[in-house]
Scaffold this motif. Structure first.
Motif, PDB file in Angstrom:
ATOM      1  N   PRO A 178      29.949  34.352  46.497  1.00 24.72           N
ATOM      2  CA  PRO A 178      30.745  34.931  45.403  1.00 24.72           C
ATOM      3  C   PRO A 178      32.235  34.832  45.765  1.00 24.72           C
ATOM      4  N   GLY A 224      35.914  46.029  46.051  1.00 30.65           N
ATOM      5  CA  GLY A 224      35.124  44.947  45.467  1.00 30.65           C
ATOM      6  C   GLY A 224      34.846  43.794  46.418  1.00 30.65           C
ATOM      7  N   CYS A 263      32.105  38.642  38.821  1.00 28.53           N
ATOM      8  CA  CYS A 263      32.780  39.188  39.998  1.00 28.53           C
ATOM      9  C   CYS A 263      34.283  39.273  39.761  1.00 28.53           C
ATOM     10  N   ARG A 277      29.433  46.313  42.029  1.00 30.07           N
ATOM     11  CA  ARG A 277      28.507  45.262  41.591  1.00 30.07           C
ATOM     12  C   ARG A 277      27.100  45.402  42.182  1.00 30.07           C
ATOM     13  N   GLU A 334      29.382  45.678  50.527  1.00 30.79           N
ATOM     14  CA  GLU A 334      30.404  45.727  49.482  1.00 30.79           C
ATOM     15  C   GLU A 334      31.317  46.921  49.744  1.00 30.79           C
ATOM     16  N   THR A 355      34.305  36.989  46.032  1.00 27.15           N
ATOM     17  CA  THR A 355      34.749  38.212  46.716  1.00 27.15           C
ATOM     18  C   THR A 355      34.398  38.221  48.203  1.00 27.15           C
ATOM     19  N   PHE A 390      27.073  35.287  39.965  1.00 27.71           N
ATOM     20  CA  PHE A 390      28.358  35.865  40.350  1.00 27.71           C
ATOM     21  C   PHE A 390      29.412  35.737  39.242  1.00 27.71           C
ATOM     22  N   TYR A 398      21.445  40.661  44.388  1.00 29.30           N
ATOM     23  CA  TYR A 398      22.573  39.888  44.915  1.00 29.30           C
ATOM     24  C   TYR A 398      22.157  38.447  45.196  1.00 29.30           C
ATOM     25  N   THR A 450      33.162  41.688  49.350  1.00 26.01           N
ATOM     26  CA  THR A 450      31.757  41.626  49.782  1.00 26.01           C
ATOM     27  C   THR A 450      31.639  40.750  51.029  1.00 26.01           C
TER      28      THR A 450
END
Length: 452
Positions: free
Chosen positions: A370, A125, A448, A419, A142, A372, A445, A440, A127
C-alpha cells in the motif's frame, strides 16, 4: 533454533546487495546501504533542557537522534525469535508452553540492547507489513492514533498455529539524564491448537547518559504473563541496574498455577539467555550457596587477594560494567539464547540481522505494497542511504503535511478513519485495545490516504 546471522553468506556487488535465492529460500540483505551517521557533533542538551519532565512525543527532535526505522518496524522486531511461538504450539503440556511463551516475551525486547537511536514517529495512517515464509508468519501494523501515539499490530502463523496482536502506546519521559519509555498496552498471544490465550505488557526501557557520556540501556519492571485458560501465571522481574551494576540486564521469575503454587523458576539476562529449573533444585542450590558464602566469610583474612573478590561491579564512564554472564544452576534447561549480531552491527545502529532486512525494498514490492508502507517513507529512506540533509528536509515536509491534513479535517469536521484496525475491548482482559479488522492481505488499497 533458527540462526538469523547471515553475515557469513557471500555477497556480490554493492554493500548489502541481496544474493539470489538459494534452494527457493529468499536471502535478505546483510548490511545497510550506508554506515551510521555520527551523533557526536550535536548538542543534545540544547534540545532536551526544554523537555525535563515533559512527554517527549510532542517534541520535534533532530534527525541525528534517530535510527532509519519507523516505530512500526521496531514493533515487528518482536518476531525475531518467532520459533519460540511455534515451539510452544507444538508442546503438549501447559507448563512447557508457558516456558516457551515466557522466553518469547523476554526475547521480544532483546533487540533493544545497545539500540540508543530513536525510531521515527509513525505518521497517522502509516502501515508496515512483513511476510517471512522462512519463519512461518505474516505481520501487519498501522498507526491508528497520533495524539496519543498508538500503534496497533497483528500477526498470524502461516500454518494457522497462532495469532499475536496488540496496541502499544509508548509514553516517553525525560528525567534530566535519562529518557524513559513505558510501553503501555496489552500484548496477546493465542495458541489456536490449544485454545489458549496469553496476555502481558512489556517492561519499561530507559536510555541513560543522554546529555554526557556513553549512552546505555536498561529494562526494568514486572512482567506478568497470564494463561487465560489454565490460570497459570508467569511473573518475571526485570531487575533495575542497582548501585554497582550488579543486577544489570538480569531477569528472574517463576511460573505458578492458579492456586499460586510455584511450578518452575526462570532466570537469566534479557541480553543473553534464559534458563529454567524446578523449584526444589533451585532452593537446594540457593541453600548450598548461602552455606558456602558463610564459610567463605568466616575464613576471610585481609590478604591481597581479597581486594577485588567482593566488588559487585563498577561504573566506567558512567556506564555500568555488566557482571559475568549468567551462572547456570546444575540441572537447568536452556529456554532461549540471543542470536549473535552481524560483525558490522556497530556501524548499523546496532541492528540485528533480522532488523537490517526490515526496511529492504525488494524489486517489484512497490506494486504490491500500500502507498502507506514505511518502506516508501522518504525521510527514513534518505537516512538509510546516508543522505542526512534530504532525510531532515523530508521529515519536516511530512510533519507539516500531517499538520495541514489535520487542520483540513478539523475545518470539515471530518473524523480520521483507520483502515485495518478498530477500537474495541481486548477479548481476554476487557481493557481498551485495537483489534484487527481483517482483509489487509486481500490487497485492496484503493482508499489508502496519501501521507507521504
Amino acid at each position: 533454533m533458527i540462526d538469523l546471522d547471515t553475515s557469513k553468506s557471500t555477497r556480490s556487488g554493492k554493500s548489502g546487495e541481496r544474493p539470489p535465492q538459494e534452494n527457493g529460500i529468499q536471502k535478505h540483505r546483510t548490511a545497510l546501504p550506508a554506515p551510521m551517521f555520527t551523533r557526536s557533533d550535536f548538542s543534545v542538551w540544547s534540545i532536551l533542557k526544554k523537555c525535563i519532565g515533559l512527554e517527549l512525543s510532542k517534541i520535534t527532535m533532530p534527525i541525528a537522534f534517530n535510527e532509519p526505522l519507523s516505530f512500526l518496524q521496531r514493533i515487528t522486531e518482536y518476531m525475531e525469535h518467532v520459533y519460540l511461538i511455534h515451539k510452544a504450539s507444538n508442546q503438549s503440556q501447559p507448563l512447557e508452553r508457558m516456558q516457551s511463551v515466557a522466553a518469547f516475551a523476554v526475547s521480544a525486547v532483546a533487540s533493544q540492547w545497545e539500540r540508543t537511536g530513536k525510531p521515527f514517529n509513525p505518521l497517522l495512517g502509516e502501515t508496515y507489513e512483513l511476510i517471512r515464509e522462512d519463519l512461518g508468519f505474516r505481520f501487519i501494523s498501522e498507526q491508528v492514533s497520533h495524539h496519543p501515539p498508538i500503534s496497533a499490530f497483528y500477526s498470524e502463523g502461516l500454518n494457522q498455529d497462532f495469532m499475536f496482536h496488540g496496541s502499544i502506546y509508548p509514553k516517553l519521559k525525560f528525567w534530566g539524564k535519562s529518557v524513559e519509555a513505558e510501553p503501555r498496552g496489552t500484548i496477546t498471544l493465542e495458541l489456536l491448537k490449544h485454545n489458549e490465550a496469553y496476555t502481558w505488557t512489556n517492561p519499561t526501557c530507559c536510555v541513560h547518559n543522554v546529555i554526557l557520556g556513553q549512552l546505555w540501556i536498561e529494562q526494568y519492571g514486572i512482567v506478568e504473563i497470564l494463561n487465560h485458560r489454565t490460570g497459570d501465571k508467569c511473573i518475571l522481574h526485570f531487575k533495575p541496574c542497582g548501585l554497582f551494576g550488579k543486577e544489570l540486564h538480569r531477569v528472574e521469575g517463576y511460573i505458578q498455577d492458579k492456586n499460586r503454587k510455584k511450578l518452575f523458576i526462570i532466570y537469566g539476562k534479557w541480553t543473553e539467555c534464559l534458563w529454567g529449573i524446578d523449584p526444589a533444585s533451585y532452593e537446594s542450590f540457593k541453600k548450598h550457596e548461602k552455606r558456602s558464602d558463610h564459610a567463605r566469610k568466616a575464613k576471610t583474612d585481609d590478604g591481597p587477594e581479597k581486594a577485588n573478590s567482593d566488588v559487585p561491579g563498577n561504573m566506567a564512564d558512567g556506564v555500568p560494567v555488566a557482571q559475568e554472564t549468567v551462572q547456570i544452576i546444575p540441572g537447568s534447561k536452556l529456554l532461549w539464547r540471543i542470536n549473535s549480531r552481524p560483525p558490522n552491527s556497530a556501524q548499523m545502529y546496532n541492528f540485528t540481522s533480522f532488523t537490517v532486512s526490515l526496511n529492504e525494498l525488494e524489486s517489484g514490492m512497490e506494486k504490491t505494497l500500500p502507498p502507506t508502507d514505511c518502506r516508501l517513507r522518504p525521510d527514513i529512506r534518505g537516512m538509510e542511504n546516508g543522505n542526512m540533509d534530504l532525510a531532515s528536509q523530508e521529515k519536516e515536509r511530512l510533519e507539516e503535511k500531517q499538520r495541514e491534513a489535520r487542520k483540513e479535517r478539523a475545518k470539515e469536521e471530518a473524523e480520521w478513519r483507520t483502515r485495518w484496525f478498530y477500537p474495541g475491548d481486548n477479548p481476554y482482559t476487557g481493557t481498551p485495545d485495537w483489534l484487527y479488522a481483517g482483509d489487509y492481505f486481500e490487497r485492496n488499497f484503493s482508499d489508502c490516504p496519501d501521507i507521504y
